[in-house]
Every structure is written in structure tokens, then in C-alpha cells.
Write a protein that holds these residues in place. Sequence first.
Motif, short mmCIF file in Angstrom:
data_model
loop_
_atom_site.label_atom_id
_atom_site.label_comp_id
_atom_site.label_asym_id
_atom_site.label_seq_id
_atom_site.Cartn_x
_atom_site.Cartn_y
_atom_site.Cartn_z
N SER A 6 88.55 43.83 51.97
CA SER A 6 88.29 45.27 52.92
C SER A 6 87.21 46.21 51.77
CB SER A 6 89.93 45.96 52.73
OG SER A 6 90.10 46.41 50.99
N ALA A 7 87.16 47.19 53.04
CA ALA A 7 86.34 47.89 52.04
C ALA A 7 86.38 48.90 51.16
CB ALA A 7 85.94 49.28 53.25
N PHE A 70 89.05 54.03 39.29
CA PHE A 70 88.09 52.74 40.12
C PHE A 70 89.21 52.84 41.45
CE2 PHE A 70 88.33 49.61 35.93
CZ PHE A 70 87.02 50.17 35.78
N VAL A 71 89.71 53.77 41.53
CA VAL A 71 90.08 54.16 42.50
C VAL A 71 91.13 55.54 42.88
CG1 VAL A 71 92.16 52.39 42.16
CG2 VAL A 71 93.04 54.38 41.61
N THR A 72 90.10 56.64 42.05
CA THR A 72 89.76 57.82 42.69
C THR A 72 89.08 57.64 44.14
OG1 THR A 72 90.16 58.72 40.49
CG2 THR A 72 88.94 60.23 42.68
N GLY A 73 89.60 58.32 45.95
CA GLY A 73 89.04 58.53 46.23
C GLY A 73 89.02 57.16 47.08
N ILE A 74 89.73 56.40 47.11
CA ILE A 74 89.91 55.10 47.81
C ILE A 74 91.23 55.84 48.79
CG2 ILE A 74 90.71 52.48 47.52
CD1 ILE A 74 88.26 52.87 46.87
N SER A 75 91.13 55.80 49.92
CA SER A 75 91.90 56.10 50.98
C SER A 75 92.89 54.95 51.91
CB SER A 75 92.26 56.72 52.02
OG SER A 75 91.12 56.08 52.90
N ALA A 76 94.61 54.51 52.44
CA ALA A 76 95.19 53.46 52.82
C ALA A 76 93.94 53.03 53.94
CB ALA A 76 96.19 53.77 53.54
N GLY A 81 93.23 47.68 59.53
CA GLY A 81 95.05 47.10 59.12
C GLY A 81 95.93 48.28 59.91
N ARG A 82 95.83 49.78 59.63
CA ARG A 82 97.03 49.81 59.79
C ARG A 82 97.31 50.61 61.06
NH1 ARG A 82 97.56 55.86 56.04
NH2 ARG A 82 99.71 56.02 56.15
N GLN A 85 98.53 56.32 61.02
CA GLN A 85 97.96 57.01 60.13
C GLN A 85 98.91 57.79 59.25
OE1 GLN A 85 94.83 56.61 58.68
NE2 GLN A 85 95.03 55.17 60.21
N LEU A 86 100.80 58.20 59.76
CA LEU A 86 101.77 58.64 59.23
C LEU A 86 101.88 58.69 58.18
CD1 LEU A 86 104.41 58.05 61.95
CD2 LEU A 86 102.14 59.71 61.96
N THR A 87 102.32 59.91 57.37
CA THR A 87 102.65 60.14 55.85
C THR A 87 103.97 60.34 55.84
OG1 THR A 87 102.45 61.97 56.22
CG2 THR A 87 100.25 61.16 55.19
#
Length: 106
Positions: A6-7, A70-76, A81-82, A85-87
Motif C-alpha cells: 500500500s502507499a 515511522f507512522v506519523t502522518g500515515i492515514s487509513a 480498499g476502505r 471514511q467513517l470514524t
Amino acid sequence: MPKYHSAAAAEIGRRIRAARQELGVSLEDLGELAEVNWTTIGKIERGASSPTVESLIRIATALEVDPGAFVTGISAAQYGGRPHQLTARDFIAARREQGGTRRTAG
């Protein structure tokens, strides 16, 4: 089989590779230090696989980097494949609008 998972995985891998190369540590040496197979680290660095939390923490510890870097700023959304975009906040608000009050045990 896709070149990358994935990106998000590609970006995390890029960050890990940059930290490793900055220290001049080989994949094999990082594998030994982190107690993660070096071929697994190679797959993570190429973005071919997404690291487990345990692997991410072991690698970060060996590189003396905060794992969050390593994960700062990474989003689902970067995993793809989602279908929505609900939380949790959106879900709760929709339930209240529909008059639902069902609660689950915590």
C-alpha cells in the motif's frame, strides 16, 4: 502480486530505510539487532509488506528512533480498499440521529 502492499507501507518502508542508511547499518545487521529476519525488513523497506507493531518497535529500538516517527502522518486512506471514511465519532453521531441507544459491554 503488487510491487507494494500500500502507499502507507511504502512510506513506512522508505522511512525505515532512510534511518538505517543514515546510520550505515546493513539489512543483515539490523535484522540481528532488531531480532527480525533481515529478509522481512527488506520486504518492509520495499513496501512489499506492512510491518507488525512488534516488528516496527523492534526495528525502531535497534535504530534508536521513536517508533512514531515511522507512522506519523500515515492515514487509513493510504492503505486503500476502505469503502468508507467513517470514524467512531461519525458512527456514534449517526446512531444518535437514528435514535439508537444500544451500548456494548466494555
